[in-house]
Design a protein around this motif. Structure first.
Motif, mmCIF file in Angstrom:
data_model
loop_
_atom_site.group_PDB
_atom_site.id
_atom_site.type_symbol
_atom_site.label_atom_id
_atom_site.label_comp_id
_atom_site.label_asym_id
_atom_site.label_seq_id
_atom_site.Cartn_x
_atom_site.Cartn_y
_atom_site.Cartn_z
ATOM 1 N N ASP A 357 -35.583 25.930 -38.241
ATOM 2 C CA ASP A 357 -37.103 26.626 -38.180
ATOM 3 C C ASP A 357 -36.909 26.290 -36.313
ATOM 4 O OD1 ASP A 357 -38.790 28.229 -37.755
ATOM 5 O OD2 ASP A 357 -39.892 27.977 -39.142
ATOM 6 N N SER A 359 -38.396 29.415 -34.766
ATOM 7 C CA SER A 359 -39.815 29.561 -33.309
ATOM 8 C C SER A 359 -40.573 28.461 -34.125
ATOM 9 C CB SER A 359 -40.254 30.086 -34.743
ATOM 10 O OG SER A 359 -40.113 29.358 -35.890
ATOM 11 N N LYS A 360 -40.364 27.093 -34.775
ATOM 12 C CA LYS A 360 -40.562 26.526 -34.112
ATOM 13 C C LYS A 360 -40.552 24.712 -33.378
ATOM 14 C CE LYS A 360 -42.595 26.052 -39.051
ATOM 15 N NZ LYS A 360 -42.408 24.972 -40.256
ATOM 16 N N GLU A 363 -39.754 20.665 -33.203
ATOM 17 C CA GLU A 363 -40.598 20.377 -34.928
ATOM 18 C C GLU A 363 -39.614 21.224 -35.953
ATOM 19 O OE1 GLU A 363 -43.205 18.374 -35.837
ATOM 20 O OE2 GLU A 363 -42.957 18.000 -33.510
ATOM 21 N N GLY A 364 -39.521 22.477 -35.459
ATOM 22 C CA GLY A 364 -37.598 22.469 -36.394
ATOM 23 C C GLY A 364 -36.900 21.868 -36.067
#
Length: 591
Positions: A357, A359-360, A363-364
């Protein structure tokens, strides 16, 4: 014995009597009527033996799979409900008048419509070649060589044979040696290529030469190597690189157009060796795979993670990234297996980042190395490679050549596994090869092509001072990731040839012993010349659509250089060895 080929009988022959010879592909007994599909090299035709033909029916009852037959009969139209549109012969059948068993067949080790294991295929090669696939493969190869001759004969090339029994010369592999009976203790060598002889023909004023030549190399084998192979050998006098390349490029386009109805690009794209290694990690890149290596050293020079920062700061190092779109679909096991795969090519590990992800931010991301990289490094990497959500990024770090090699192998593996190989033909010229590589183990230079390739540097002192960075006038023709041909402009001055021998660690005495005839010939007005050789086996395999050149060689060897059909090599009688002045040393027994 026959009037027609089985696979060529069609409705134009309805009402006519034909005599056919071939093999029983199938035999079917349908309520008192026997059908035999008779097959030859052109295909198969359905024959019908009716019960009122007592002699023919009796003979047909004895027929089994692969019996060799001769059948005479009348061609008639099949009933509309029985027409087979897939066959040229599918609208007719032959009503047999006589059925003659030319030779019965014992039970076969495999069925003709099967693909048996390779050992079985090679042991019973004469049966394997009867299969339609092998018939097609060998006929495509035949058409290829016919078209080569037509093309070159029409353009003034001379087809000249060169010796098979010749002198041992170093050309990159071991020679096969042939003992001389009349010269005790002396040996001929089988040619690894006609290289020196074709150069001598240019010095002899023959101007344009070609030969479909048998070549022999005693080396460890792979799926695409054989101890004996066939190449189209060519040489031109008074030429530059483009003269050779343009002529043979026209030839390759003609061959693919006429043999397999394929149109190749005009002109072929061109790429330097340096660019090929930088972008694809290979000097024979498969351009059907739309993946490239991106150098990311600038993005990771500052990190404390020395696996990356060390090679990034080293002038001889490399940090490369391969972005694989939709690679996030790979499982952890698949990613780990790729690490094991590249280890075979010298990799000490395979780092990766999976973008789950975007966008994270951090964390993605899923990765064993993200914790060692700061945001600046990650942002720099992502911008350099154009990272997108769902990508997997693979990294290689270390010495430039090792990283290029294993990342190039990874690119091919991932491209094939993920179905990223485009359905097209991708030819390419690779040019400007390094003149030399340095062999750390032998502590000397080795020729990347062969020791008769001329460098782009014309000054001998300059060449000796800059040997490791010098570029040759060598070139390779690549198709779909396969090197199908390689050549160069040759050295035509004796002082340059001696200088190259010197750089390769070949002493004056050794050069005179092995190449004295060539050095002598260079003294007598040798013209500038160049050439190329194409692998007939490899081109045939590409045309047929097989990955193994064994499929286009009538009687190939196994990976251990043996012939399972004839049991060669074999022990030679002692008397014959004595005539050749040879004594065989028995292998030492292991303790």
């Amino acid at each position: 014995m026959r009037s027609h080929n089985c696979g060529l009988v069609d409705e134009s022959l309805i009402g006519q009597t034909v005599t056919l010879c071939g093999w029983a592909n199938t035999r079917r007994d349908h309520g008192g009527v026997i059908f035999i599909d008779l097959r030859d090299h052109e295909g198969l035709v359905q024959t019908v033996i009716e019960p009122d033909n007592q002699a023919g029916f009796k003979a047909a009852e004895s027929v089994r799979y692969e019996f060799c037959l001769r059948i005479t009969g009348t061609v008639r139209a099949r009933p509309a409900s029985q027409v087979n549109e897939r066959l040229r012969t599918g609208k007719i059948e032959v009503v047999a008048e006589t059925v003659e068993v030319l030779n019965a067949a014992a039970p076969l080790p495999f069925m003709m419509d099967d693909t048996p294991g390779e050992d079985v295929r090679l042991k019973y090669r004469y049966l394997d070649i009867r299969r339609p696939f092998m018939q097609k493969a060998l006929r495509i190869r035949t058409k290829l060589t016919q078209e080569i001759r037509r093309f070159l004969d029409a353009r003034g090339f001379q087809d000249i044979e060169t010796p098979i029994l010749t002198k041992a010369t170093p050309e990159g592999a071991r020679d096969y040696l042939v003992p001389s009976r009349v010269h005790p203790g002396e040996f001929y060598a089988l040619p690894q290529s006609p290289q020196l002889f074709k150069q001598l023909l240019m010095m002899a004023g023959m101007d344009r030469y070609y030969q479909i030549a048998r070549c022999f190399r005693d080396e460890d084998l792979r799926a695409d190597r054989q101890p004996e192979f066939t190449q189209l050998d060519m040489e031109f006098a008074f030429v530059e690189e483009r003269d050779v390349q343009d002529t043979v490029e026209d030839m390759i386009r003609h061959l693919f157009r006429t043999v397999v109805d394929v149109e190749l690009a005009n002109p072929f794209p061109r790429m330097t060796y340096a660019d090929a290694m930088r972008r694809y990690g290979s000097d024979k890149p498969d351009l059907r795979i739309d993946l490239e290596l991106i150098d990311v050293a600038e993005a990771v020079k500052h990190v404390e993670f020395k696996v990356f920062s060390g090679p990034a700061k080293d002038p001889g190092g490399r940090v490369a990234c391969l972005r694989v779109p939709n690679g996030a679909e790979m499982t952890r096991k698949q990613l780990d297996d790729l690490g094991l795969y590249v280890a075979k090519y010298g990799a000490k590990g395979l780092a990766w980042i999976r973008i789950d992800d975007l966008s994270k931010g951090r964390e993605g991301l899923t990765s064993p190395i993200v914790k060692f990289l700061d945001d600046q490094a990650i942002d720099g990497i992502f911008k350099a490679v154009g990272a997108q959500q769902g990508d997997v990024l693979f990294f290689g770090a270390g010495p430039y050549k090792i990283v290029s090699d294993f990342m190039g192998a990874l690119r091919l593996k991932v491209g094939k596994d993920m179905g990223l190989v485009a359905n097209r033909w991708a030819p390419l010229w690779v040019t400007d090869f390094p003149m030399f590589e340095y062999d750390d183990e032998a502590k000397r230079y080795v020729a990347l092509h062969h020791p008769f390739t001329v460098p782009k540097i014309d000054d001998i002192a300059d060449l000796k001072a800059n040997a490791l960075t010098s570029v040759s006038r060598g070139y390779d023709c690549v198709l779909n990731g396969n090197e199908i041909g390689g050549g160069s402009i040759r050295i035509h001055r004796p002082d340059m040839q001696s200088a190259v021998f010197d750089l390769l660690g070949i002493s004056t005495e050794e050069a005179e012993l092995k190449f004295g005839f060539l050095l002598d010939a260079l003294k007598y007005g040798a013209p500038p010349h160049g050439g190329i050789a194409f692998g007939i086996d490899r081109i045939s395999a590409l045309m047929v659509g097989t990955e193994s050149i064994r499929d286009v060689i009538a009687f190939p060897k196994t990976a251990s250089a043996t012939c399972l059909m004839t049991s060669a090599p074999s022990v030679v009688p002692e008397q014959q060895l004595q005539e050749l002045h040879i004594r065989v040393a028995k292998p030492e027994k292991k303790a």
